[in-house]
Write a protein that holds these residues in place. Sequence first.
Motif, mmCIF file in Angstrom:
data_model
loop_
_atom_site.group_PDB
_atom_site.id
_atom_site.type_symbol
_atom_site.label_atom_id
_atom_site.label_comp_id
_atom_site.label_asym_id
_atom_site.label_seq_id
_atom_site.Cartn_x
_atom_site.Cartn_y
_atom_site.Cartn_z
ATOM 1 N N TYR A 97 -31.167 93.255 14.152
ATOM 2 C CA TYR A 97 -30.894 93.755 15.419
ATOM 3 C C TYR A 97 -29.774 94.406 15.439
ATOM 4 O O TYR A 97 -29.239 95.694 15.951
ATOM 5 C CB TYR A 97 -31.019 92.834 16.432
ATOM 6 N N ALA A 98 -28.449 93.721 15.014
ATOM 7 C CA ALA A 98 -27.374 94.257 14.842
ATOM 8 C C ALA A 98 -27.377 95.315 14.006
ATOM 9 O O ALA A 98 -26.531 96.619 14.227
ATOM 10 C CB ALA A 98 -26.199 93.432 14.354
ATOM 11 N N ALA A 99 -27.883 95.388 12.765
ATOM 12 C CA ALA A 99 -27.790 96.596 11.626
ATOM 13 C C ALA A 99 -28.600 97.732 12.251
ATOM 14 O O ALA A 99 -28.316 99.085 12.211
ATOM 15 C CB ALA A 99 -28.635 95.977 10.362
ATOM 16 N N GLY A 100 -29.672 97.606 13.076
ATOM 17 C CA GLY A 100 -30.551 98.557 13.454
ATOM 18 C C GLY A 100 -29.716 99.242 14.837
ATOM 19 O O GLY A 100 -29.791 100.457 14.847
ATOM 20 N N LEU A 101 -28.998 98.461 15.485
ATOM 21 C CA LEU A 101 -28.080 99.504 16.492
ATOM 22 C C LEU A 101 -27.029 100.152 15.975
ATOM 23 O O LEU A 101 -26.725 101.427 16.513
ATOM 24 C CB LEU A 101 -27.655 98.396 17.710
ATOM 25 N N ALA A 102 -26.453 99.763 14.814
ATOM 26 C CA ALA A 102 -25.146 100.219 14.196
ATOM 27 C C ALA A 102 -25.822 101.501 13.430
ATOM 28 O O ALA A 102 -25.380 102.608 13.513
ATOM 29 C CB ALA A 102 -24.806 99.446 13.239
ATOM 30 N N LEU A 103 -27.001 101.490 12.778
ATOM 31 C CA LEU A 103 -27.486 102.716 12.332
ATOM 32 C C LEU A 103 -27.975 103.639 13.251
ATOM 33 O O LEU A 103 -28.069 105.147 12.956
ATOM 34 C CB LEU A 103 -28.952 102.094 11.353
ATOM 35 N N MET A 104 -28.663 103.159 14.395
ATOM 36 C CA MET A 104 -28.755 104.287 15.492
ATOM 37 C C MET A 104 -27.488 104.938 15.863
ATOM 38 O O MET A 104 -27.794 106.185 16.229
ATOM 39 C CB MET A 104 -29.749 103.493 16.615
ATOM 40 N N ALA A 105 -26.376 104.346 16.178
ATOM 41 C CA ALA A 105 -25.461 104.838 16.544
ATOM 42 C C ALA A 105 -24.737 106.129 15.486
ATOM 43 O O ALA A 105 -24.122 107.059 15.995
ATOM 44 C CB ALA A 105 -24.336 103.948 16.745
#
Length: 417
Positions: A97-105
């Motif tokens: 989840y954390a990796a996905g939000l960071a990549l989205m940013a």
Amino acid sequence: MDGKARARAVKSRPAHPGFPVLIVACGCVIAALTFGPRSAMGFFQLPMLEDRPFDRNAFALALAIQNIFWGLGQPLFGAVADRYGTWRVLMMSGLTYAAGLALMATAETTGLLYLGAGVLVGLGVAAGSFGIVLAAFARNVSEEQRSLVFGIGTAAGSAGMFIFAPLSQQFIEMFGWTDALFWMAAMMLVIPLLAIPLKGTSSTGRIAPVADDQTIGEALRQAFGHRSYLLLTTGFFVCGFQVAFITAHFPAYLADIGIDADYAVVGLALIGLFNIIGSLASGVIGQRASKPALLTLIYIARSIAVTAFLLLPQTPTTVIVFSVAMGLLWLSTVAPTNALVAVMFGTKYLGMLGGIVFLSHQIGSFLGVWLGGYLRQTMGSYDPVWWIGVILGLIAAILHWPISEQRAERPIAAPAE
């Protein structure tokens, strides 16, 4: 552990333990954390489109991919949690989840947006979603407590929506939308620590399990041959279509009809707040009344609420009233739906079988989110998707009415010749 040792371990666990406060408390916080950020994605649409070379259709497709991977991942993660332990799956949830939000940013291309906001966030939510947490609850409470505790867990997810709607908007205003996503990514890293009390498997809960040598293949064949399970699975598609469309497109819809953006924050926060009440009420009612009848009434009420919202003058007041009404009905389907799966098949494969039902929900979510963006982009209006949701709600009510709230009979094996 040999068979005798396993039998002694089973006997050592009480059949009716006290209420597992720590397990439920940690599970509720996890549900709030995993449900919160993905329910606030709609607030990132407009600021992201101003900064990056994306359009509404690309943003909607990213969230549609998120929903489908959430659905595809849940049966798999449910089966892994049933067999190897809930903590391992929840740890994976926090990191992914954390990796996905960071990549989205940081995404500058649609491909990276689809990977981050779509695939990774979807898998992160799947590994930490209601199905995983509620299955862990089911193994640690008695059958008499199950519907109520499912309602508590669902209400906690609703609290996440209530908290993250204003919080995400505040983060966007204070830090900008990219840093807001990084802050939420950091929050997801707490999940593995909170998951420690939920570390058991389907054979290590506080409730002494019924002796059951059923294999995964036999469980799947039994479920897919069971009429009520198929009706429940089909009907849950509609829930996903309705709530995902509103979650992703409600802020943009209100902007289209000229209502101040602050009311989108208020509206989604009210949905989250009253969702807590609706989820708890659903858990209590489902413990005492017919769950299929309760689900039938919920879907009818949703269609009535949307119809009234579309036909009455759309003002800030009607937005608030609609948000309260939808909040009461928002996730009130989750507790009775998961409780029905447990009634039909027990808890041994609840993570997997509940995950399959939820996959149907997420296929509906994919279509609701994607159609919202596609039809708005091509037709200039969200109205067709609203009316599709109304019709589907009535179909779901018809599907749930004949569901049987009884234990499914195990097929009798033919005698060997």
